[in-house]
Design a protein around this motif. Sequence first.
Motif, PDB file in Angstrom:
ATOM      1  N   ILE A 120       0.871  -1.179   0.000  1.00 51.15           N
ATOM      2  CA  ILE A 120       0.000   0.000   0.000  1.00 51.15           C
ATOM      3  C   ILE A 120       0.902   1.221   0.000  1.00 51.15           C
ATOM      4  CG2 ILE A 120      -1.777   1.288   1.226  1.00 51.15           C
ATOM      5  CD1 ILE A 120      -2.745  -1.360   2.407  1.00 51.15           C
ATOM      6  N   TRP A 121       0.730   2.062  -1.004  1.00 52.57           N
ATOM      7  CA  TRP A 121       1.629   3.194  -1.243  1.00 52.57           C
ATOM      8  C   TRP A 121       0.842   4.487  -1.060  1.00 52.57           C
ATOM      9  CZ3 TRP A 121       6.695   2.028  -2.312  1.00 52.57           C
ATOM     10  CH2 TRP A 121       7.539   3.055  -2.741  1.00 52.57           C
ATOM     11  N   PHE A 122       0.906   5.066   0.144  1.00 52.59           N
ATOM     12  CA  PHE A 122       0.251   6.351   0.412  1.00 52.59           C
ATOM     13  C   PHE A 122       1.174   7.466  -0.052  1.00 52.59           C
ATOM     14  CE2 PHE A 122      -2.659   4.093   3.148  1.00 52.59           C
ATOM     15  CZ  PHE A 122      -3.787   4.893   3.167  1.00 52.59           C
ATOM     16  N   ASP A 123       0.754   8.234  -1.052  1.00 50.64           N
ATOM     17  CA  ASP A 123       1.678   9.201  -1.637  1.00 50.64           C
ATOM     18  C   ASP A 123       0.921  10.135  -2.567  1.00 50.64           C
ATOM     19  OD1 ASP A 123       3.993  10.466  -2.768  1.00 50.64           O
ATOM     20  OD2 ASP A 123       5.131   8.605  -2.513  1.00 50.64           O
ATOM     21  N   ALA A 124       1.356  11.396  -2.614  1.00 49.57           N
ATOM     22  CA  ALA A 124       0.828  12.316  -3.618  1.00 49.57           C
ATOM     23  C   ALA A 124       1.341  11.959  -5.003  1.00 49.57           C
ATOM     24  CB  ALA A 124       1.230  13.749  -3.279  1.00 49.57           C
ATOM     25  N   HIS A 125       2.453  11.229  -5.046  1.00 46.99           N
ATOM     26  CA  HIS A 125       3.127  10.910  -6.298  1.00 46.99           C
ATOM     27  C   HIS A 125       3.091   9.403  -6.561  1.00 46.99           C
ATOM     28  CE1 HIS A 125       4.924  14.491  -4.369  1.00 46.99           C
ATOM     29  NE2 HIS A 125       4.831  14.996  -5.588  1.00 46.99           N
ATOM     30  N   ILE A 133      12.311   8.102 -18.253  1.00 45.63           N
ATOM     31  CA  ILE A 133      11.190   9.049 -18.265  1.00 45.63           C
ATOM     32  C   ILE A 133      11.250  10.090 -17.158  1.00 45.63           C
ATOM     33  CG2 ILE A 133       9.679   7.338 -19.338  1.00 45.63           C
ATOM     34  CD1 ILE A 133       8.308   6.964 -16.617  1.00 45.63           C
ATOM     35  N   THR A 134      12.202   9.991 -16.241  1.00 46.96           N
ATOM     36  CA  THR A 134      12.253  10.935 -15.125  1.00 46.96           C
ATOM     37  C   THR A 134      12.456  12.370 -15.600  1.00 46.96           C
ATOM     38  OG1 THR A 134      13.450  11.590 -13.120  1.00 46.96           O
ATOM     39  CG2 THR A 134      14.738  10.469 -14.822  1.00 46.96           C
ATOM     40  N   PRO A 135      11.675  13.323 -15.092  1.00 48.43           N
ATOM     41  CA  PRO A 135      11.901  14.727 -15.438  1.00 48.43           C
ATOM     42  C   PRO A 135      12.980  15.379 -14.580  1.00 48.43           C
ATOM     43  CG  PRO A 135       9.921  14.527 -14.111  1.00 48.43           C
ATOM     44  CD  PRO A 135      10.422  13.130 -14.346  1.00 48.43           C
ATOM     45  N   SER A 136      13.387  14.720 -13.494  1.00 48.43           N
ATOM     46  CA  SER A 136      14.304  15.353 -12.543  1.00 48.43           C
ATOM     47  C   SER A 136      15.593  14.584 -12.293  1.00 48.43           C
ATOM     48  CB  SER A 136      13.593  15.547 -11.196  1.00 48.43           C
ATOM     49  OG  SER A 136      13.320  14.286 -10.594  1.00 48.43           O
ATOM     50  N   GLY A 137      15.566  13.263 -12.470  1.00 50.72           N
ATOM     51  CA  GLY A 137      16.724  12.450 -12.109  1.00 50.72           C
ATOM     52  C   GLY A 137      16.771  12.099 -10.641  1.00 50.72           C
ATOM     53  N   ASN A 138      15.742  12.497  -9.888  1.00 53.91           N
ATOM     54  CA  ASN A 138      15.697  12.219  -8.455  1.00 53.91           C
ATOM     55  C   ASN A 138      15.177  10.799  -8.212  1.00 53.91           C
ATOM     56  OD1 ASN A 138      16.567  14.816  -7.833  1.00 53.91           O
ATOM     57  ND2 ASN A 138      14.485  15.614  -7.701  1.00 53.91           N
ATOM     58  N   ILE A 139      15.967  10.000  -7.517  1.00 52.79           N
ATOM     59  CA  ILE A 139      15.615   8.585  -7.346  1.00 52.79           C
ATOM     60  C   ILE A 139      14.451   8.395  -6.382  1.00 52.79           C
ATOM     61  CG2 ILE A 139      16.533   6.336  -6.571  1.00 52.79           C
ATOM     62  CD1 ILE A 139      19.191   7.091  -7.825  1.00 52.79           C
ATOM     63  N   HIS A 140      14.126   9.419  -5.568  1.00 51.66           N
ATOM     64  CA  HIS A 140      12.947   9.251  -4.704  1.00 51.66           C
ATOM     65  C   HIS A 140      11.659   9.208  -5.516  1.00 51.66           C
ATOM     66  CE1 HIS A 140      11.453  13.663  -3.796  1.00 51.66           C
ATOM     67  NE2 HIS A 140      11.765  13.520  -5.068  1.00 51.66           N
ATOM     68  N   GLY A 141      11.735   9.492  -6.810  1.00 55.11           N
ATOM     69  CA  GLY A 141      10.588   9.345  -7.695  1.00 55.11           C
ATOM     70  C   GLY A 141      10.574   8.029  -8.443  1.00 55.11           C
ATOM     71  N   MET A 142      11.448   7.087  -8.051  1.00 57.37           N
ATOM     72  CA  MET A 142      11.600   5.823  -8.774  1.00 57.37           C
ATOM     73  C   MET A 142      11.396   4.548  -7.963  1.00 57.37           C
ATOM     74  SD  MET A 142      15.049   6.755 -10.948  1.00 57.37           S
ATOM     75  CE  MET A 142      15.266   8.371 -11.699  1.00 57.37           C
ATOM     76  N   PRO A 143      11.225   4.583  -6.649  1.00 54.42           N
ATOM     77  CA  PRO A 143      11.288   3.339  -5.877  1.00 54.42           C
ATOM     78  C   PRO A 143      10.213   2.307  -6.221  1.00 54.42           C
ATOM     79  CG  PRO A 143      10.499   5.119  -4.484  1.00 54.42           C
ATOM     80  CD  PRO A 143      11.032   5.741  -5.740  1.00 54.42           C
TER      81      PRO A 143
END
Length: 299
Positions: A120-125, A133-143
């Motif tokens: 269960i992934w509670f998240d705005a993202h 496809i990453t727009p930022s390169g930030n790995i916290h957007g990839m887990p």
Amino acid sequence: MGKEISVIGVPLDLGQTRRGVDMGPSAIRYAGMIERLEMIGYDVEDLGDLRVERPHRSELDENPKLKNLKQIVTACTELATKVDNVLERKRIPVVLGGDHSIAIGTLAGVTKHYNNLGVIWFDAHGDLNTEEITPSGNIHGMPLAASLGYGHAVLTNLYGICPKVKKENIVIIGARALDDGEKEFIRKEGIKVFTMHEIDRLGMAAVMEETIRYLSHADGVHLSLDLDGLDPHDAPGVGTPVIGGLSYREGHLAMEMLAESGLITSAEFVEVNPILDEKNKTAITAVALMGSLFGEKLK
């Protein structure tokens, strides 16, 4: 769940660009987490914080599409080992972040102990980005993508397990800021998502009833709760706040229903940034949600 909890802090802020989230584990402990869980009746051991390696200046621009990859992989591998060891001892791992990239390590350690793990992934993202496809390169957007087996091999194969979770065993709750690539990924893979639109229309109780039903076949369920899933009014101390999120009461209702279901076997609470917070309000909220998740009752 049993009544024995092991707490692991991961002071990692390398998965994104706003400093301060590395102090999240300390802020959550300062908000009374250990004492609150003990008052509910849990035996709580605090395993302290992982030591996170900082990148050298020469490494800062190695790959702008996978920022700080080496250090994140090192930290997540150590975290996976610690989570694995906690579960070997039949205790409940509760991980404190740190940014959401740590979920790669948490899930790697957890999934080793289950044949059909639910998440269960509670998240705005959506956290379903990859290097492509990453727009930022930030790995916290990839887990979540990495845990599904999509992305750079060192992330998807971390701890020797790939994929770490099946696409039909995931429920995302509270999404309201999805990148175009993530929207396409969700449509293509058929990921179960309750956006804020669905939550507003159906109500939180109905969303949680469906989530619990959807994951009832799992032999264990991991909760990954990003505090930015809540509205910034209730959780201002996060790195990527998005207005229009879950209310304080909706968050508690969700945790209370999960407690009643008995599904949750591990959990993590991430993205608490005390530098951006108001009198530790977000960490206090995180601790209150933990109380509800672990069965705290008014009567």
